[in-house]
Design an enzyme around this catalytic site. Structure first.
Site, mmCIF file in Angstrom:
data_model
loop_
_atom_site.group_PDB
_atom_site.id
_atom_site.type_symbol
_atom_site.label_atom_id
_atom_site.label_comp_id
_atom_site.label_asym_id
_atom_site.label_seq_id
_atom_site.Cartn_x
_atom_site.Cartn_y
_atom_site.Cartn_z
ATOM 1 N N ASP A 175 21.597 -20.751 -91.854
ATOM 2 C CA ASP A 175 20.901 -19.713 -90.821
ATOM 3 C C ASP A 175 20.361 -18.384 -91.180
ATOM 4 O OD1 ASP A 175 20.194 -19.233 -88.187
ATOM 5 O OD2 ASP A 175 22.114 -19.216 -87.304
HETATM 6 C C1 BGC Z 1 19.558 -18.778 -84.965
HETATM 7 C C2 BGC Z 1 19.053 -20.381 -85.643
HETATM 8 C C3 BGC Z 1 17.736 -20.456 -85.608
HETATM 9 C C4 BGC Z 1 17.174 -19.397 -86.598
HETATM 10 C C5 BGC Z 1 15.745 -19.327 -86.868
HETATM 11 C C6 BGC Z 1 18.823 -17.829 -85.882
HETATM 12 O O1 BGC Z 1 18.929 -16.528 -85.461
HETATM 13 O O2 BGC Z 1 21.006 -18.701 -85.162
HETATM 14 O O3 BGC Z 1 19.666 -21.170 -84.566
HETATM 15 O O4 BGC Z 1 17.347 -21.718 -85.822
HETATM 16 O O5 BGC Z 1 17.574 -18.120 -86.055
HETATM 17 O O6 BGC Z 1 14.994 -18.790 -85.780
#
Ligand code: BGC
Length: 805
Positions: free
Chosen positions: A229
């Protein structure tokens, strides 16, 4: 290795640099060897490709794309075919925007109705979540691009999501929090999966061999890549060793250099790096070709798909005296700001910049209704407004029926923060009370991606829930209200009477480091049905404009068959649910668990024989002693129901066991046998865990380290750090009090210190963060030295990273 030859031509540098982002959204290219880069973008209810400034909080705009209903909405359709069809459309948009991997679907389990991101997730039930997710994956991947189910795993709270540790027993992990992923992986075969921010039993998900290799690859046969993530990689080297492939976003070479050094020092073998690069290359080569050509998508057609998806997901919760569907030419007053400014998606990284957004008031003229007027009725941000309320009550008097559009506002449902309570904004319920004095015929049209308490439900004749239905949701709802379609969705989550009734009430969200999953298996209806807790609307519940009769159940070890008849006067679909129950077993388990379902469309008066297969998940439990799936031998009841609390048919099957002994021999487990898990003692939780509860307390008189959250600076040794904490807390509290939480500040506040390095694209390196930490811990001089030295080193690394192509 598939790409052995190519890899043998790559330098160690090139290989290590491949394993983290080139920038916020892209992977690195190796031009001299013809290795292309691919683009990852958020989803999954629409493509969020940022062309300009990048962020992961949905703050900066993205290229217009169709905003489909969110996952919480689609799950109410229980329609795996619809989900697949919608996802194919989504894939077409990915291709036209040159996105190779869509970061979704999200399928974390809705452990508590208050998780701020529930609108992005499917269900409280892993079977339903898994089946829906598998459909998304299949639909997207049919077109040659890839999905990326997330967040693997046990990421069910937003508060300090990058610093918390989900503590749970292996059985709960497998049966509740992993089964959805298992189904998505085995059936959908995604080419990517996103590891969660949090730790699971002490180990960061992105570094967990247990999750990433033993389970994902060895058991489920996953052959894609694990993407961290954003900012969620803790120790990149440990991640690569454990089975992670791609750290996102870029750290400007910082993590890459760490990996190179680790290979050179023998901390990690080059063969492991080669293996990860090979697996990554394999995915890149599979998903890259789809976006090579220029394509366009049909905006109007996709809008129509979004509407179809929304139509299939509407849930009719109440319909006294058949007030719905509205009669032709019905005299209605439309009240509620949401009828003009729809609530159609949640906030955060999933925010889609719609191609077109329709509101009820834009299109109501196209429906056969006599609209006497519109009144906003309430302030969207929750401020009491007497004038608005009065105006709405006056309008209500002029109509036969009031269509009252209420629900959760966008700030209640956002990535990065959990909801504080389960109520609707007070000014909306106050308005409802006032309107009831003027006109009792109120049809509540709800919006929102998560359950709310509805103490007012008994006073209105009809409630219909559209959830967060995407850019075309308004038309879908009007069609349902006027009977052009029959609303046939069913709730994919329980609606408890009160928040206090929810199983994780005492444990959610975690106070300090540990998020203790003391309720174990008893999530959602598993708890309510076992512990006999009445709910307002149960899991699986939903009415329609017709009625269905279930008869003639026949079961075998492989399947259940029954006859379903549409006994009403409207065509419609029924979501028939199959639950499995074993009431006198030795191994504790919830009263019933969903193990199959089918959505069946029947014309009025039509009858059909329906078959639901019993698959490998129907009777299994995860045995913590044998460390594998087992089956307890005995009689199982197969229950066919219209909801988790409306079982229409039952039959018994005798199932042979796998022979394992009951793994539970501890007296302290009685709460898990009764389902009374609201206040699980330490002793009981330890009996469930099989070990002592890890210390989850912040060491508030000690010093802070890389994995402590920035909000812990209130006990920092440095006065300046405490002052910074004070200022940040002030901004945070002020923005929350205003009803407009500052997502940026919240993200930083809840982030561990290492996040500063992981989220700044290399501008701040990990060495610099170590310097900052020394300063925070009261060693200003030493820290400042490190910071300055780190600063110059980071510039050098960034320059090198810029040259790596
Ligand atoms: C989120 C993800 C997301 C990623 C990219 C993170 O903060 O938890 O779900 O895909 O950011 O935007």
């Amino acid at each position: 290795m598939k790409y052995q030859e190519l890899i043998s031509k790559m330098t160690l540098e090139e290989k290590c640099y491949m394993l983290s982002g080139k920038d916020f959204w892209q992977t690195r290219t190796v031009k001299r060897l013809g290795i292309p880069g691919i683009f990852l973008a958020d989803g999954p209810h629409g493509v969020r490709k940022q062309a300009g400034a990048a962020d992961q909080l949905g703050l900066n705009a993205s290229i217009p794309a169709t905003c489909f209903p969110t996952a919480a909405t689609m799950a109410n359709s229980w329609d795996v075919d619809l989900a697949e069809e919608m996802s194919e459309t989504l894939a077409e948009e990915m291709i036209s925007q040159k996105v190779n991997i869509l970061l979704g679907p999200g399928l974390n389990i809705k452990r508590s109705p208050l998780c701020g991101r529930n609108f992005e997730y499917f269900s409280e039930d892993p079977y339903l979540a898994g089946k829906m997710a598998a459909s998304y994956v299949k639909g997207i991947q049919k077109k040659g691009v890839s999905s990326c189910p997330k967040h693997y795993a046990v990421n069910s709270q937003e508060l300090r999501r990058m610093a918390s540790d989900s503590v749970l027993d292996e059985r709960t992990l497998r049966e509740i929090y992993l089964t959805g992923f298992e189904i998505a992986v085995r059936e959908g075969k995604p080419k990517a999966i996103m590891s969660a921010y949090n730790r699971v039993n002490g180990v960061y998900a992105n570094e967990s061999k247990h999750l990433l290799r033993e389970i994902l690859v060895d058991e489920w046969g996953f052959d894609g890549i694990v993407v961290s993530d954003w900012g969620g990689s803790n120790d990149h080297v440990a991640g690569v060793e454990a089975g992670a492939h791609l750290e996102m976003p870029t750290t400007g070479g910082d993590s890459d250099e760490e990996l190179i050094a680790a290979v050179k020092s023998g901390m990690i073998s080059e063969a492991v790096v080669d293996e990860r690069v090979d697996e990554l290359l394999s995915v890149i080569m599979q998903v890259y070709p789809a976006t090579e050509n220029e394509t366009e998508f049909d905006v109007a057609e996709h809008h129509a798909m979004a509407q179809k998806a929304a139509e299939g997901s509407i849930v009719l919760l109440k319909n006294d005296k058949h007030i719905l569907p509205l009669k032709s030419g019905a005299k209605v007053a439309v009240i509620g700001d949401f009828a003009k400014n729809p609530r159609y998606q949640g906030a955060g990284s999933s925010v889609v910049n719609c191609t077109k957004l329709e509101s009820t008031m834009d299109i109501i003229k196209d429906f056969d209704l006599d609209v006497v007027g519109f009144s906003a009725g309430y302030d969207r941000m929750g401020k009491p407004d007497e004038a608005l309320k009065k105006e709405a009550a006056e309008l209500a008097k002029k109509a036969d029926i009031v269509l009252l559009y209420i629900g959760l506002d966008e700030l209640s449902e956002s990535e990065g923060l959990d909801r504080m309570h389960m109520k609707l904004p007070k000014n909306q319920t106050v308005l409802l009370k006032e309107l009831l004095k003027a006109n009792k015929n109120i049809v509540v049209v709800l919006s929102g991606g998560a359950p709310v308490e509805m103490p007012w439900a008994d006073h209105v004749p009809a409630i219909i829930h559209g959830y967060l239905s995407g850019q075309a949701g308004a038309a879908a709802m009007l069609k349902a209200l006027t009977g052009q379609i029959n609303p046939c969705g069913k709730l994919s989550e329980s609606y408890p009477f009160h928040y206090e009734d929810t199983p994780a009430f005492h444990y959610f969200p975690s106070k300090e480091r540990n998020a203790e999953y003391r309720e174990g298996l008893y999530v959602g209806y598993r708890y309510y049905t076992t512990a006999n807790i009445p709910v307002r609307y149960p899991f699986g519940y939903g009415l329609s404009y017709t009625a269905f009769k279930y008869t003639d159940l026949a079961v075998s070890n492989e399947k259940a068959e029954f006859t379903l008849t549409n006994t009403g006067s409207a065509d419609g679909a029924e979501v028939a649910q199959l639950y499995v129950s074993m009431q006198n077993g030795k191994v504790f388990r919830p009263l019933r668990e969903l193990k199959g379902f089918k959505k069946v469309f029947l014309k009025a008066g039509e009858s059909r024989r329906v078959t639901i297969e019993l698959d490998d998940k129907a009777f299994r439990y995860f045995d913590v002693k044998t460390n594998q799936w087992e089956i307890e031998g005995g009689d199982y009841q197969i229950q066919i129901g219209a909801s988790s609390e409306d079982i229409r048919l039952t039959a018994t099957v005798a199932i042979a066991g796998s022979g394992a002994k009951n793994p539970y021999d501890n007296d302290n487990l009685s709460c898990y046998y009764s389902g009374n898990i609201k206040e699980v003692t330490d002793a009981s939780f330890e009996a469930l865990l099989g070990h002592t509860i890890p210390d989850g307390k912040w060491n508030s008189d000690g010093s802070l380290d890389l994995n402590d959250a920035i909000c812990q600076m209130y006990y920092a040794k440095s006065r300046i750090a405490r002052l910074v904490w004070k200022i940040m807390t002030g901004i945070k509290n002020k923005s929350e009090a205003k009803g407009k939480p500052n997502l940026n500040v919240l993200f930083i506040y809840n982030m561990p210190f290492r996040g500063i390095a992981k989220m700044t694209g290399g501008a701040v390196s990990m060495d610099m963060v170590r310097g900052i930490l020394d300063m925070v811990n009261g060693h200003f001089g030493k820290g400042f030295g490190k910071l300055v030295k780190g600063f110059f080193a980071a510039r050098k690394t960034m320059k090198k990273a810029g040259r790596m192509e």
